[in-house]
Design a protein around this motif. Structure first.
Motif, short mmCIF file in Angstrom:
data_model
loop_
_atom_site.label_atom_id
_atom_site.label_comp_id
_atom_site.label_asym_id
_atom_site.label_seq_id
_atom_site.Cartn_x
_atom_site.Cartn_y
_atom_site.Cartn_z
N GLY A 92 10.76 -13.16 -57.05
CA GLY A 92 9.94 -12.70 -56.49
C GLY A 92 10.57 -11.35 -55.71
O GLY A 92 9.54 -11.02 -54.68
N GLY A 93 11.45 -10.92 -55.97
CA GLY A 93 12.08 -9.68 -55.68
C GLY A 93 11.28 -8.40 -56.02
O GLY A 93 10.25 -8.67 -56.59
N VAL A 150 9.70 -9.37 -48.70
CA VAL A 150 10.05 -8.21 -48.05
C VAL A 150 10.88 -7.43 -48.83
O VAL A 150 11.84 -8.00 -49.49
CB VAL A 150 10.85 -8.64 -46.62
CG1 VAL A 150 11.20 -7.23 -46.09
CG2 VAL A 150 9.62 -9.07 -45.58
N TRP A 151 10.77 -6.01 -49.13
CA TRP A 151 11.80 -5.45 -49.68
C TRP A 151 13.20 -5.48 -49.46
O TRP A 151 13.35 -5.12 -48.19
CB TRP A 151 11.41 -4.06 -49.65
CG TRP A 151 11.67 -3.20 -50.89
CD1 TRP A 151 11.63 -3.17 -52.10
CD2 TRP A 151 12.36 -1.55 -50.57
NE1 TRP A 151 12.34 -2.13 -52.84
CE2 TRP A 151 12.50 -1.17 -51.91
CE3 TRP A 151 12.36 -1.00 -49.70
CZ2 TRP A 151 13.08 0.10 -51.96
CZ3 TRP A 151 13.22 0.35 -49.53
CH2 TRP A 151 13.35 0.78 -50.94
N LYS A 152 14.02 -5.85 -49.86
CA LYS A 152 15.34 -6.22 -49.66
C LYS A 152 16.08 -5.13 -48.89
O LYS A 152 16.75 -5.30 -48.25
CB LYS A 152 16.44 -6.83 -50.80
CG LYS A 152 17.47 -7.43 -50.54
CD LYS A 152 18.24 -8.17 -51.71
CE LYS A 152 19.45 -8.82 -51.41
NZ LYS A 152 20.16 -9.64 -52.42
N GLY A 168 17.46 -11.76 -58.61
CA GLY A 168 18.40 -10.80 -57.66
C GLY A 168 19.89 -11.29 -57.59
O GLY A 168 20.57 -11.88 -58.32
N SER A 169 20.56 -10.88 -56.52
CA SER A 169 21.89 -11.32 -56.39
C SER A 169 22.36 -11.85 -54.92
O SER A 169 21.30 -11.87 -54.10
CB SER A 169 22.87 -10.12 -56.71
OG SER A 169 22.32 -8.95 -55.42
N GLN A 170 23.50 -12.03 -54.80
CA GLN A 170 23.94 -12.42 -53.26
C GLN A 170 25.25 -11.89 -53.15
O GLN A 170 25.93 -11.16 -54.07
CB GLN A 170 23.94 -14.12 -53.26
CG GLN A 170 24.86 -14.69 -54.32
CD GLN A 170 24.67 -16.24 -54.15
OE1 GLN A 170 23.70 -16.51 -54.21
NE2 GLN A 170 25.82 -16.61 -54.52
#
Length: 440
Positions: A16-17, A49-51, A126-128
């Motif tokens: 959910g990004g 929240v927007w990353k 997404g990523s980390q």
């Protein structure tokens, strides 16, 4: 929404990004409400929240309650389903996504292990950060990968200021010193925000702390300049601004180990620090590596074709930072919020074509440049490089407005123009009546 109708195509979006939530919202608005598609979003967090805003949460310059999106409410308002949990596997033969049990903070099971059927699966997790196996990072550094990470850093920052004010003995060598490893956009933006917010926290009665003498922020970068992925002119402008703020920039400095109160460099130097942030490198989550026999690269990203379909399964798509999509001679499309936004828009129009059996159009990345916010001090960036045949480098109020517009585009995709306008007005009013920095 009611139960899925028999024969209703099932779209499952994992993550959910920015990209995943925008896609679920738009598909739900157009098709989910009318019962034409059954759209499900699977995400382990309760709010979004927007990353690119995580550094502001960490620094305390953003009130998260005014910006977070509740997934359950968003799904109800926009015609899709939200299901909490982590994807742990994919059964490609049965076309099922396997989701782990979800536990609350007290260890009680909220939802059991479940499986969700799909006709189309979109992976957008997404990523980390990639710590490259550097010793001590896991135990002693904070990675700004989630809201929880940002909140934890902020709490530790405020506590460090209060602790320094309350003690009677002189401050230790590492106290009120922050080391940020990685001078990409996240590291640079965090350094600039912290310069302001730490001073604002101290200004609220912590008069035993001298900001000029006691607070020290060091930005460590292995490359020979900050923002190495951006044009050199942007990098030089940024370094000048950071120098004016008193941020200590160490370029060409490689980290060998992270300790509890210091960062060791390969040249033998030790940088004292009470708070250490790792913001260098990215990779997709480790569990994606060869998941369900899908092709992945060395940083666990799912390799996709120009249609954004995975190379080994037409019914599985990947977008955002977890996908490796070719950008021709320039390598892969960079992991930026604008790419996730564009890819979500592309799939919004192409998934119905796929379900009808029509050919899917190729996705083409449009590079609108990069912007880096230095808080209230400035914004720098390069834009429209592809359109002008080079890099248009600029800074100041115009760049700041363009940076804010990127976030407004994301908000508009989720809420529409009316709600965005009202929320923006409410935030402006609130900002005049509350502290400009979060104090707890």
């Amino acid at each position: 929404m009611g139960k899925p109708q028999l024969g209703q195509p099932r779209i499952v979006i994992v993550g959910g990004g920015a990209g995943g939530l925008e896609l679920a919202t738009r598909l739900g608005d157009k098709y989910g409400r009318k019962g034409k598609l059954d759209v499900t979003l699977i995400e382990r967090n309760r709010t979004h929240v927007w990353k690119p805003k995580l550094h502001e949460i960490a620094a305390g310059s953003m009130d998260i309650s005014a910006h977070e999106v509740d997934y359950l409410a968003q799904s109800y308002w926009h015609g899709f389903r939200y299901r909490v949990g982590d994807m742990i596997g994919i059964d490609r033969d049965r076309r099922q996504v396997q989701v782990a049990p979800y536990f609350d903070t007290e260890g009680r099971e909220v939802t059991p292990k479940r499986s969700f059927d799909y006709d189309v699966l979109v992976i957008a997790i997404g990523s980390q950060n990639n710590d490259f196996g550097t010793p001590g990072v896991v135990n002693h550094a904070i990675k700004l990968e989630s809201q929880a990470d940002a909140r934890r850093f902020h709490e530790r920052m405020v506590n460090a200021c209060i602790r320094a004010h309350a003690q009677s003995s002189p401050l230790g060598a590492h106290q009120l010193k922050v080391a940020i490893i990685g001078a990409g956009a996240t590291g640079v933006e965090l350094a600039a925000e912290l310069h302001r917010t730490t001073r604002e926290v101290v200004a609220y009665g912590l008069d035993q702390v001298d900001p000029q003498k006691d607070i020290r922020i060091t930005l460590i970068e292995a490359a020979d300049r900050v923002l190495p992925a951006l044009p050199e002119r942007v990098s030089k402008e940024t370094e000048k601004l950071l120098a004016r703020l008193g941020v200590n920039v160490l370029a060409g400095a490689k980290v060998s180990e992270v300790g509890a109160d210091h960062v060791s460099l390969t040249d033998g130097r030790a940088i004292p620090a009470e708070l250490i942030v790792w913001a260098a490198g990215i990779k997709a989550p480790d569990f994606l590596k060869d998941i369900a026999g899908l092709e992945t690269n060395r940083i666990n990203q799912l390799v996709v074709r120009p249609t954004l379909q995975t190379t080994r399964d037409d019914g599985i798509f990947a977008i955002g930072d977890c996908s490796a999509c070719s950008w021709g001679e320039r390598g892969n499309i960079p992991p930026r919020a604008q790419a996730a936004h564009q890819q979500a828009s592309h799939l919004y129009s192409q998934i119905p074509r796929y379900l009808r059996g029509d050919p899917i159009k190729h996705y083409k990345y449009r590079d609108f440049g990069s912007l880096v916010s230095l808080g209230e001090f400035s914004t720098v960036g390069s834009m429209m490089g592809a359109l002008v045949g080079g890099n248009l480098v600029f800074a100041g109020i115009f760049a700041r407005m363009m940076y804010l517009s990127l976030y407004k585009m994301h908000e508009h995709a989720l809420h529409g123009s009316v709600k965005v306008s009202l929320d923006t007005l409410a935030r402006l009013i609130t900002r005049r009546t509350e502290p400009h920095v979060k104090l707890h």
